[in-house]
Design a protein around this motif. Structure first.
Motif, PDB file in Angstrom:
ATOM      1  N   VAL A  85      10.062  -6.586  -8.817  1.00 30.03           N
ATOM      2  CA  VAL A  85       8.788  -5.902  -9.052  1.00 30.03           C
ATOM      3  C   VAL A  85       7.714  -6.643  -8.264  1.00 30.03           C
ATOM      4  O   VAL A  85       7.696  -7.878  -8.234  1.00 30.03           O
ATOM      5  N   ALA A  86       6.828  -5.898  -7.619  1.00 31.90           N
ATOM      6  CA  ALA A  86       5.675  -6.473  -6.925  1.00 31.90           C
ATOM      7  C   ALA A  86       4.438  -5.689  -7.345  1.00 31.90           C
ATOM      8  O   ALA A  86       4.432  -4.457  -7.279  1.00 31.90           O
ATOM      9  N   MET A  87       3.405  -6.402  -7.792  1.00 34.47           N
ATOM     10  CA  MET A  87       2.169  -5.761  -8.234  1.00 34.47           C
ATOM     11  C   MET A  87       1.006  -6.378  -7.462  1.00 34.47           C
ATOM     12  O   MET A  87       0.643  -7.532  -7.696  1.00 34.47           O
ATOM     13  N   LEU A  88       0.443  -5.601  -6.537  1.00 38.00           N
ATOM     14  CA  LEU A  88      -0.727  -6.030  -5.782  1.00 38.00           C
ATOM     15  C   LEU A  88      -1.959  -5.331  -6.361  1.00 38.00           C
ATOM     16  O   LEU A  88      -1.951  -4.113  -6.570  1.00 38.00           O
ATOM     17  N   ASN A  89      -3.013  -6.092  -6.598  1.00 36.75           N
ATOM     18  CA  ASN A  89      -4.252  -5.562  -7.148  1.00 36.75           C
ATOM     19  C   ASN A  89      -5.379  -5.871  -6.162  1.00 36.75           C
ATOM     20  O   ASN A  89      -5.629  -7.040  -5.834  1.00 36.75           O
ATOM     21  N   LEU A  90      -6.058  -4.819  -5.703  1.00 38.50           N
ATOM     22  CA  LEU A  90      -7.047  -4.960  -4.642  1.00 38.50           C
ATOM     23  C   LEU A  90      -8.382  -4.347  -5.059  1.00 38.50           C
ATOM     24  O   LEU A  90      -8.404  -3.312  -5.748  1.00 38.50           O
ATOM     25  N   TYR A  91      -9.466  -4.973  -4.610  1.00 41.82           N
ATOM     26  CA  TYR A  91     -10.799  -4.402  -4.817  1.00 41.82           C
ATOM     27  C   TYR A  91     -11.454  -4.232  -3.451  1.00 41.82           C
ATOM     28  O   TYR A  91     -11.762  -5.204  -2.763  1.00 41.82           O
TER      29      TYR A  91
END
Length: 220
Positions: free
Chosen positions: A115-121
């Motif tokens: 699983v890979a979770m990238l969070n970007l703003y």
């Protein structure tokens, strides 16, 4: 809603065991706006899209192990994303240079998946006067599952769903998107794939309704 089709070149460059770059070059894009209320029938655009470059750092202090005997591992990652206004048509890009800090998490799953979770703003660093302001959270959450081991013609197959929750702070609107990627590793670091996707919980006319992407990944 919006319908889009993409032909994308995707790849990585490894600078060290802890730092790498990911690039996405939309070689050809088509956007069909015909189903959007108020837009004249036949309104579409075809051309090259905005280039995206991500830089990710996996610090050693963010690594951990879990499971029986510590055989599985996970990591915390930090990075930046740049979206360059390279689109050949205003309808294919945002006429703005966007920047986003990234916080990501990766961990192993059973049967050699992860699983890979990238969070970007995202926010705009520079934009044309006609371009809207950008203030947007985007999650890019993947589950990668190999389907067959590398080897003969049917080897190296994988399935990788991607879920994107999106919140636009400028208009106070939430949307989401689900893509289903199916691909094959032809050689180490050489991957071809197709990726249909569907918009979920969308309320704005320009939210994605259906997407289809075909691409090639080259890992250096």
């Amino acid at each position: 809603g919006l319908k889009q089709q993409d032909l994308t070149a995707f790849g990585t460059m490894r600078f060290s065991d802890l730092v790498g770059m990911f690039y996405e070059v939309p070689l050809a894009q088509k956007r069909d706006f015909s189903d959007i209320p108020g837009v004249p029938s036949g309104t579409d655009a075809t051309g090259m899209g905005d280039i995206d470059m991500k830089f990710l750092w996996r610090p050693e202090f963010g690594d951990w192990t879990f499971g029986e005997g510590g055989k599985k591992s996970g990591s915390v990652m930090f990075g930046t994303d740049f979206v360059f206004p390279t689109a050949t048509d205003d309808l294919l890009g945002g006429d703005a240079l966007l920047f986003a800090p990234i916080v990501g998490f990766v961990w192993d799953m059973p049967f050699h998946g992860f699983v890979a979770m990238l969070n970007l703003y995202y926010f705009d660093v520079y934009k044309e006067d006609s371009a809207p302001d950008t203030s947007r959270f985007v999650g890019r959450w993947f589950y990668m599952q190999p389907l067959s081991p590398p080897g003969p013609w049917y080897g190296g197959l994988y399935l990788m769903p991607e879920f994107q929750p999106i919140y636009d702070f400028e208009i106070d609107e939430y949307s989401s998107w689900l893509g289903l990627e199916f691909g094959k590793m032809f050689a180490p670091g050489r991957i071809g794939y197709i990726k249909p996707g569907w918009g979920l919980d969308n309320s704005e006319p320009l939210d994605r309704d259906f997407t289809f992407e075909a691409g090639f990944r080259w890992f250096f």
